[in-house]
Design an enzyme around this catalytic site. Structure first.
Site, PDB file in Angstrom:
ATOM      1  N   THR A   1     -47.584  10.084 -33.393  1.00 20.03           N
ATOM      2  CA  THR A   1     -46.661  10.245 -34.578  1.00 20.03           C
ATOM      3  C   THR A   1     -47.331  11.550 -35.149  1.00 20.03           C
ATOM      4  O   THR A   1     -46.541  12.484 -35.709  1.00 20.03           O
ATOM      5  CB  THR A   1     -46.941   9.113 -35.558  1.00 20.03           C
ATOM      6  OG1 THR A   1     -46.330   7.990 -35.043  1.00 20.03           O
ATOM      7  CG2 THR A   1     -45.842   9.113 -36.986  1.00 20.03           C
TER       8      THR A   1
ATOM      9  N   CYS B   1     -41.622  -0.684 -33.488  1.00 18.11           N
ATOM     10  CA  CYS B   1     -41.842   0.364 -34.603  1.00 18.11           C
ATOM     11  C   CYS B   1     -40.496   0.103 -35.558  1.00 18.11           C
ATOM     12  O   CYS B   1     -40.642   0.537 -36.742  1.00 18.11           O
ATOM     13  CB  CYS B   1     -41.547   1.645 -34.041  1.00 18.11           C
ATOM     14  SG  CYS B   1     -42.963   2.314 -33.002  1.00 18.11           S
TER      15      CYS B   1
HETATM   16  N1  PLP Z   1     -42.804   8.217 -29.607  1.00 19.11           N
HETATM   17  C1  PLP Z   1     -42.292   7.120 -28.854  1.00 19.11           C
HETATM   18  C2  PLP Z   1     -41.210   7.456 -27.820  1.00 19.11           C
HETATM   19  C3  PLP Z   1     -43.033   5.967 -29.076  1.00 19.11           C
HETATM   20  O1  PLP Z   1     -42.601   4.917 -28.213  1.00 19.11           O
HETATM   21  C4  PLP Z   1     -44.146   5.925 -30.070  1.00 19.11           C
HETATM   22  C5  PLP Z   1     -44.676   4.570 -29.969  1.00 19.11           C
HETATM   23  O2  PLP Z   1     -44.088   3.400 -29.967  1.00 19.11           O
HETATM   24  C6  PLP Z   1     -44.436   7.145 -30.612  1.00 19.11           C
HETATM   25  C7  PLP Z   1     -43.639   8.060 -30.404  1.00 19.11           C
HETATM   26  C8  PLP Z   1     -45.459   6.930 -31.670  1.00 19.11           C
HETATM   27  O3  PLP Z   1     -46.727   6.926 -31.182  1.00 19.11           O
HETATM   28  P1  PLP Z   1     -48.022   6.453 -31.937  1.00 19.11           P
HETATM   29  O4  PLP Z   1     -47.838   5.177 -32.020  1.00 19.11           O
HETATM   30  O5  PLP Z   1     -49.081   6.852 -31.023  1.00 19.11           O
HETATM   31  O6  PLP Z   1     -48.250   7.176 -33.408  1.00 19.11           O
END
Ligand code: PLP
Length: 395
Positions: free
Chosen positions: A72, A323
């Site tokens: 993120t 998420c």
């Molecule tokens: N992008 C994708 C495709 C994801 O699956 C995720 C997490 O679920 C993220 C971004 C975000 O990652 P992080 O949890 O390391 O911030």
């Protein structure tokens, strides 16, 4: 430990190797990598080792790797940084199926007046580089595109998409959200890619660490200011324990990538065969999807009910993207699923620790759940249609 954890697209168990690296960096080598004494030098060595491990998996130079708190943050650094240096250009290209880390960042820029072109999936269930090329123009300054969709496992031809956009709009930055493909699929060529974001906790590192590849010669303005760590792009004292664990997790997963992939393929095949015999189930085999994410719907049975039934039986799955808890995602309708199919959607996602032996009893538990909580069978016509649209998997 959870008995049968099938929610690895949400997060994974930390590998023993990663844990040991983190503990060592917390207890023995706990110096600040900026300090000039021996403890500082030891921390710096660990940092360099992790950067080498990441660079090897990414296929890039060591100095092109930057560590962050996770994808993120990497994504925000990339998208907001690109917007800051857009020099009057206003257009961002992206897709309709991005993770909220990308989607919400871009939506926020739209409120500031940026123009967003969201490319849809083709009628054949594939993303076409040509559609991106056509959408790119002189006003475009960024392409932000995911590699593998976290909810469904659909994968996008990001190498070709990146090359197509660069051909039409050479000055645009190309950023790939590589989270769900990194260390699981063969790494894509970075030739036309300027920024590639990845996360640790999807590949058996702890949560709170990730990184990005930033092509040599490309600069991004930082979002935060501080002590100049990570060449000023992501300042703040480096978390040596987390970064060290990430390096080990990358080496572990990338080192045996092919072996794991072959196992995922066999597991995916087994699930497809078994589930296609259950009339209430619609298996969503998208033409280009990865074998470690398996997606299906159960007719007239809300996925949360099945989720809790399976949990009682010892299986941890997801009713969609972790998420977007509680908030219905646009992704499934954008991929052609009806609202009812989305309501009954289940995602099973594997990691290096899952085995074929776990699957027969999972199918049994699923059948029991349908028998106990399901209302009626899916219309056979609808089920056949969905399966007809499916083709052999790209991976
Ligand atoms: N992008 C994708 C495709 C994801 O699956 C995720 C997490 O679920 C993220 C971004 C975000 O990652 P992080 O949890 O390391 O911030």
């Amino acid at each position: 430990m959870y008995p049968h954890y099938f929610d690895n697209a949400a997060t994974t168990r930390v590998a023993q190797e990663a844990k040991e690296a983190a503990v060592l960096a917390m207890t023995d080598c706990y110096g600040n990598a900026s300090s000039l004494h021996r403890a500082g030098a030891d921390a710096e060595d660990i940092l360099l080792q992790a950067r080498r491990q990441a660079a090897k998996a990414l296929g890039c130079l060591v100095e092109e790797v930057y560590f962050t708190s996770g994808a993120t943050e990497s994504i925000n650094i990339a998208i907001r940084g690109a917007a800051k240096k857009a020099r009057g250009k206003r257009t961002i290209l992206t897709t309709q199926i991005e993770h909220p880390a990308v989607k919400n960042t871009i939506d926020d820029l739209e409120k500031e007046g940026f123009v967003i072109k969201r490319i849809a999936i083709g009628k054949d269930g594939r993303y076409h580089p040509e559609d991106f090329k056509q959408a790119a123009d002189d006003d475009t300054f960024l392409l932000s595109c995911m590699w593998v969709n976290n909810e469904t496992g659909v994968s996008l031809p990001v190498e070709e998409i990146a090359a197509a956009v660069k051909r039409k709009s050479p000055s645009s930055l190309v950023m790939i959200d590589g989270v769900q493909g990194f260390c699981k699929l063969p790494m894509v060529s970075l030739t036309s890619i300027d920024i590639f974001c990845f996360s640790g906790h999807k590949i058996h590192a702890p949560k709170g660490v990730g990184g990005l590849y930033l092509k040599k010669g490309v600069s991004l303005p930082p979002l935060c200011f501080g002590g100049g760590q990570e060449k000023g792009l992501r300042p703040g004292t480096e978390s040596i324990p987390l970064i060290s664990a990430l390096g080990e997790a990358i080496a572990l997963t990338n080192g045996k990538r092919q072996e794991h992939f072959t196992r995922y393929q066999a597991m995916h095949r087994f699930l497809s065969e078994q589930l296609q015999n259950i009339p209430e189930v619609t298996v969503h085999l998208f033409p280009e999807s990865v074998p470690y994410i398996f997606h299906f719907s159960i007719a007239d049975l809300r996925s949360e009910i099945m989720l809790h039934h399976l949990e009682e039986c010892g299986y941890y799955i997801s009713s969609g993207s972790a998420c977007s808890k509680g908030v219905p995602s646009d992704v499934l309708p954008n991929l052609g699923l009806s609202r009812e199919e989305a309501d009954g959607a289940i995602r099973v996602s594997f990691s290096i620790y899952n085995t074929m032996e776990e699957l027969p009893l999972f199918i049994k538990a699923l059948r029991e759940g349908i028998a106990r909580y399901g209302k009626r069978s899916a219309a056979p016509e609808r089920r056949r249609n969905r399966l007809k649209r499916s083709e052999p998997q790209g991976f």
